[in-house]
Design a protein around this motif. Structure first.
Motif, PDB file in Angstrom:
ATOM      1  N   LEU A 253      18.036   4.494 -33.896  1.00  0.00           N
ATOM      2  CA  LEU A 253      18.167   5.883 -34.448  1.00  0.00           C
ATOM      3  C   LEU A 253      17.758   6.808 -33.285  1.00  0.00           C
ATOM      4  N   GLY A 254      18.812   7.857 -33.016  1.00  0.00           N
ATOM      5  CA  GLY A 254      18.316   8.784 -31.772  1.00  0.00           C
ATOM      6  C   GLY A 254      18.668   8.294 -30.547  1.00  0.00           C
ATOM      7  N   CYS A 255      19.256   7.180 -30.244  1.00  0.00           N
ATOM      8  CA  CYS A 255      19.647   6.720 -29.219  1.00  0.00           C
ATOM      9  C   CYS A 255      21.286   6.706 -29.157  1.00  0.00           C
ATOM     10  N   GLY A 256      21.724   5.659 -29.523  1.00  0.00           N
ATOM     11  CA  GLY A 256      23.179   5.722 -29.891  1.00  0.00           C
ATOM     12  C   GLY A 256      23.920   5.216 -28.653  1.00  0.00           C
ATOM     13  N   SER A 257      23.599   4.921 -27.608  1.00  0.00           N
ATOM     14  CA  SER A 257      24.090   4.795 -26.029  1.00  0.00           C
ATOM     15  C   SER A 257      25.240   3.919 -26.410  1.00  0.00           C
ATOM     16  N   VAL A 258      26.343   4.084 -25.897  1.00  0.00           N
ATOM     17  CA  VAL A 258      27.454   3.038 -25.755  1.00  0.00           C
ATOM     18  C   VAL A 258      27.213   2.045 -25.007  1.00  0.00           C
ATOM     19  N   ILE A 259      27.207   0.765 -25.409  1.00  0.00           N
ATOM     20  CA  ILE A 259      27.079  -0.545 -24.941  1.00  0.00           C
ATOM     21  C   ILE A 259      28.195  -1.000 -24.343  1.00  0.00           C
ATOM     22  N   LEU A 260      29.269  -1.107 -25.193  1.00  0.00           N
ATOM     23  CA  LEU A 260      30.613  -1.702 -24.938  1.00  0.00           C
ATOM     24  C   LEU A 260      31.847  -1.062 -25.713  1.00  0.00           C
ATOM     25  N   LYS A 261      32.682  -0.949 -24.973  1.00  0.00           N
ATOM     26  CA  LYS A 261      33.945  -0.177 -25.671  1.00  0.00           C
ATOM     27  C   LYS A 261      34.552  -1.251 -26.649  1.00  0.00           C
ATOM     28  N   SER A 262      35.256  -0.653 -27.425  1.00  0.00           N
ATOM     29  CA  SER A 262      35.866  -1.497 -28.582  1.00  0.00           C
ATOM     30  C   SER A 262      36.957  -2.567 -27.867  1.00  0.00           C
ATOM     31  N   GLY A 263      37.257  -3.380 -28.426  1.00  0.00           N
ATOM     32  CA  GLY A 263      38.398  -4.707 -27.908  1.00  0.00           C
ATOM     33  C   GLY A 263      37.749  -5.292 -26.479  1.00  0.00           C
ATOM     34  N   VAL A 264      36.556  -5.337 -26.192  1.00  0.00           N
ATOM     35  CA  VAL A 264      36.279  -6.005 -25.005  1.00  0.00           C
ATOM     36  C   VAL A 264      35.505  -7.429 -25.430  1.00  0.00           C
ATOM     37  N   ALA A 265      34.798  -7.303 -26.614  1.00  0.00           N
ATOM     38  CA  ALA A 265      33.968  -8.552 -26.721  1.00  0.00           C
ATOM     39  C   ALA A 265      34.883  -9.334 -27.754  1.00  0.00           C
TER      40      ALA A 265
ATOM     41  N   ALA B 282      31.812  -5.293 -17.532  1.00  0.00           N
ATOM     42  CA  ALA B 282      32.153  -5.067 -18.539  1.00  0.00           C
ATOM     43  C   ALA B 282      31.636  -4.081 -19.621  1.00  0.00           C
ATOM     44  N   PHE B 283      30.394  -4.049 -19.328  1.00  0.00           N
ATOM     45  CA  PHE B 283      29.428  -3.310 -20.272  1.00  0.00           C
ATOM     46  C   PHE B 283      29.649  -1.882 -19.861  1.00  0.00           C
ATOM     47  N   GLU B 284      29.596  -0.804 -20.728  1.00  0.00           N
ATOM     48  CA  GLU B 284      29.244   0.422 -20.424  1.00  0.00           C
ATOM     49  C   GLU B 284      27.751   0.732 -20.155  1.00  0.00           C
ATOM     50  N   ASN B 285      26.735  -0.106 -20.559  1.00  0.00           N
ATOM     51  CA  ASN B 285      25.422   0.180 -20.473  1.00  0.00           C
ATOM     52  C   ASN B 285      24.785  -1.046 -21.027  1.00  0.00           C
ATOM     53  N   ILE B 286      23.885  -1.885 -19.852  1.00  0.00           N
ATOM     54  CA  ILE B 286      23.303  -2.965 -20.572  1.00  0.00           C
ATOM     55  C   ILE B 286      22.006  -3.220 -19.585  1.00  0.00           C
ATOM     56  N   GLY B 287      20.733  -3.798 -20.044  1.00  0.00           N
ATOM     57  CA  GLY B 287      19.666  -4.033 -19.268  1.00  0.00           C
ATOM     58  C   GLY B 287      19.486  -5.299 -19.330  1.00  0.00           C
TER      59      GLY B 287
ATOM     60  N   LEU C 237      16.865 -18.269 -19.417  1.00  0.00           N
ATOM     61  CA  LEU C 237      17.435 -17.065 -20.069  1.00  0.00           C
ATOM     62  C   LEU C 237      16.946 -15.849 -19.455  1.00  0.00           C
ATOM     63  N   LYS C 238      17.950 -14.773 -19.534  1.00  0.00           N
ATOM     64  CA  LYS C 238      17.643 -13.229 -19.583  1.00  0.00           C
ATOM     65  C   LYS C 238      18.161 -12.642 -20.635  1.00  0.00           C
ATOM     66  N   LEU C 239      17.261 -11.702 -21.176  1.00  0.00           N
ATOM     67  CA  LEU C 239      17.242 -11.037 -22.488  1.00  0.00           C
ATOM     68  C   LEU C 239      18.017  -9.849 -22.174  1.00  0.00           C
ATOM     69  N   LEU C 240      18.985  -9.493 -22.994  1.00  0.00           N
ATOM     70  CA  LEU C 240      19.542  -8.058 -22.848  1.00  0.00           C
ATOM     71  C   LEU C 240      18.976  -6.817 -23.595  1.00  0.00           C
ATOM     72  N   ALA C 241      19.027  -5.944 -23.198  1.00  0.00           N
ATOM     73  CA  ALA C 241      18.538  -4.496 -23.910  1.00  0.00           C
ATOM     74  C   ALA C 241      19.295  -3.356 -23.659  1.00  0.00           C
ATOM     75  N   CYS C 242      19.138  -2.344 -24.431  1.00  0.00           N
ATOM     76  CA  CYS C 242      19.676  -0.882 -24.162  1.00  0.00           C
ATOM     77  C   CYS C 242      19.099  -0.710 -23.027  1.00  0.00           C
ATOM     78  N   ALA C 243      20.120  -0.068 -21.721  1.00  0.00           N
ATOM     79  CA  ALA C 243      19.362   0.180 -20.530  1.00  0.00           C
ATOM     80  C   ALA C 243      19.038   1.673 -20.672  1.00  0.00           C
ATOM     81  N   GLU C 244      19.212   2.501 -21.651  1.00  0.00           N
ATOM     82  CA  GLU C 244      18.807   3.831 -21.836  1.00  0.00           C
ATOM     83  C   GLU C 244      17.508   4.068 -22.789  1.00  0.00           C
ATOM     84  N   CYS C 245      17.035   3.416 -23.733  1.00  0.00           N
ATOM     85  CA  CYS C 245      15.584   3.414 -24.399  1.00  0.00           C
ATOM     86  C   CYS C 245      15.185   1.961 -24.417  1.00  0.00           C
ATOM     87  N   ASP C 246      15.656   0.917 -23.684  1.00  0.00           N
ATOM     88  CA  ASP C 246      15.009  -0.325 -23.644  1.00  0.00           C
ATOM     89  C   ASP C 246      14.732  -1.273 -25.048  1.00  0.00           C
ATOM     90  N   LEU C 247      15.528  -0.817 -25.843  1.00  0.00           N
ATOM     91  CA  LEU C 247      15.387  -1.537 -27.439  1.00  0.00           C
ATOM     92  C   LEU C 247      16.017  -3.088 -27.092  1.00  0.00           C
TER      93      LEU C 247
END
Length: 364
Positions: A256-268, A310-315, A330-340
């Motif tokens: 809540l409050g972030c909402g950063s776009v991670i992936l566009k529709s139709g990509v995954a 392929a991602f718009e934003n990923i960490g 393994l590498k773990l994926l997170a939001c690149a903007e807020c690190d969730l």
């Protein structure tokens, strides 16, 4: 040009060394054994710049920065040859870009990314870093000053036939805030008097006080859809007979409050496959992250291929000790903007990226 950054893996060291050998004179280039030592001792300080591989599978290394740690606050032969874990000075050994990608600001942006990651590690992970040190030839002074480094003068390090000059950058947020100097009776009233405040440019204060007008997407969690996954997939075939199922909506950071776009529709692509344990058993998760069943039970995933572009934003996290289904770390994926996170996973050096359907938001 699609450039992205990640840590250089042991399997990519020969590629990095080829770039080094082609970019430095023979008497300055490091050996492959030295590269292996640096990467094994300080893998978090061996950062690569990548482009998607020509065949669309995997990635191609086009440049790197490598460094180790030292307790010294200046560069010496000893500090350049020995790694001391937990020390305060990051000692950059090499910054090199392959010939095809030079003069395109790839090197400058790579150094800026390296600095940003070091500052973020201090700010978020309490890393010990206080400064970044490097030596360079005189003609590269302007290059490193653009990345925020300051000229310190002639270095005592001798490596090759040409002189080296030390440059340094103090890391923002590192160390304690210094106490103000004590006043003494010898100080005059004029010395103790506060200086006159500087006048701000007209309109600057008002501009700073205005809230951002950028609207953030609102993420809907998977649990808010009556039919769960059925409501967030699109049938590419259109006949409902089990064609390729893709994400119907943009995938967002669920916080809540972030909402950063991670992936566009139709990509995954939607896939149901065996679950993967992404956090220690019993660890409490943020409310926005759904729980995953313990393996070998199945879970629902969004599969993203063939590379991270392929991602718009990923960490990405560093490689963790756990191994994936393919046997690699393994590498773990997170939001690149807020690190969730973790929002999903990938295998080190792999070409498949998996987001848990119940750990992303939907722009519906």
């Amino acid at each position: 040009m699609s450039i992205f950054y990640d840590l250089v893996s042991p399997e990519e060291l020969e590629d990095a060394h080829r770039i080094e050998a082609n970019g430095y004179p023979e008497d300055e280039a490091g050996s492959l054994e030295t590269f292996r030592y640096r990467q094994s001792q300080a893998p978090e300080l061996f950062l690569g710049a990548y482009v998607p591989a020509p065949d669309g599978r995997g990635r191609k290394l086009v440049g790197y920065v490598c460094a180790t740690l030292s307790p010294d606050d200046t560069l010496t032969h000893e500090s350049m040859s020995t790694h001391v874990p937990g020390a305060a000075s990051i000692c950059i050994h090499s910054v090199c870009i392959d010939a095809e990608h030079r003069h395109r600001q790839v090197g400058l942006n790579l150094v800026k990314e390296f600095v940003a990651r070091a500052e973020r590690a201090v700010r978020e992970d309490n890393a010990s870093y206080q400064r970044i040190l490097l030596i360079a030839h005189e003609e590269l002074r302007g290059f490193y000053e653009k990345a925020g480094f300051q000229w310190a003068g002639l270095s005592s390090v001798v490596h090759g036939s040409r002189p080296w000059y030390e440059m340094r950058k103090e890391i923002q947020g590192a160390g304690a805030v210094p106490a103000p100097p004590e006043t003494t009776g010898a100080q005059t009233q004029q010395e103790q008097a506060p200086s006159e405040p500087q006048e701000l440019p007209a309109g600057l204060w008002e501009a700073l006080q205005r809230s951002s007008t950028r609207s953030r997407p609102v993420a809907r969690l998977l649990t808010s859809f009556p039919n769960a996954v059925k409501d967030v997939v699109s049938d590419i075939g259109g006949d409902g007979t089990g064609g390729l199922l893709t994400n119907k909506y943009d995938l967002l950071c669920p916080r809540l409050g972030c909402g950063s776009v991670i992936l566009k529709s139709g990509v995954a692509s939607w896939v149901e496959r065996e679950s993967v344990q992404l956090e220690p058993p019993g660890q409490r998760l943020p409310e926005s992250l759904g729980a995953l069943p313990a393996p070998p039970a199945t879970a629902q995933w969004w599969l993203v291929k063939p590379n991270a572009m392929a991602f718009e934003n990923i960490g990405f996290s560093r490689a963790v000790q756990a191994t994936g289904p393919g046997g690699r770390k393994l590498k773990l994926l997170a939001c690149a903007e807020c690190d969730l996170g973790p929002l999903g996973w990938c295998e080190e050096g792999g070409t498949e990226f998996w987001l848990a359907c119940n750990r992303v938001g939907y722009r519906a």
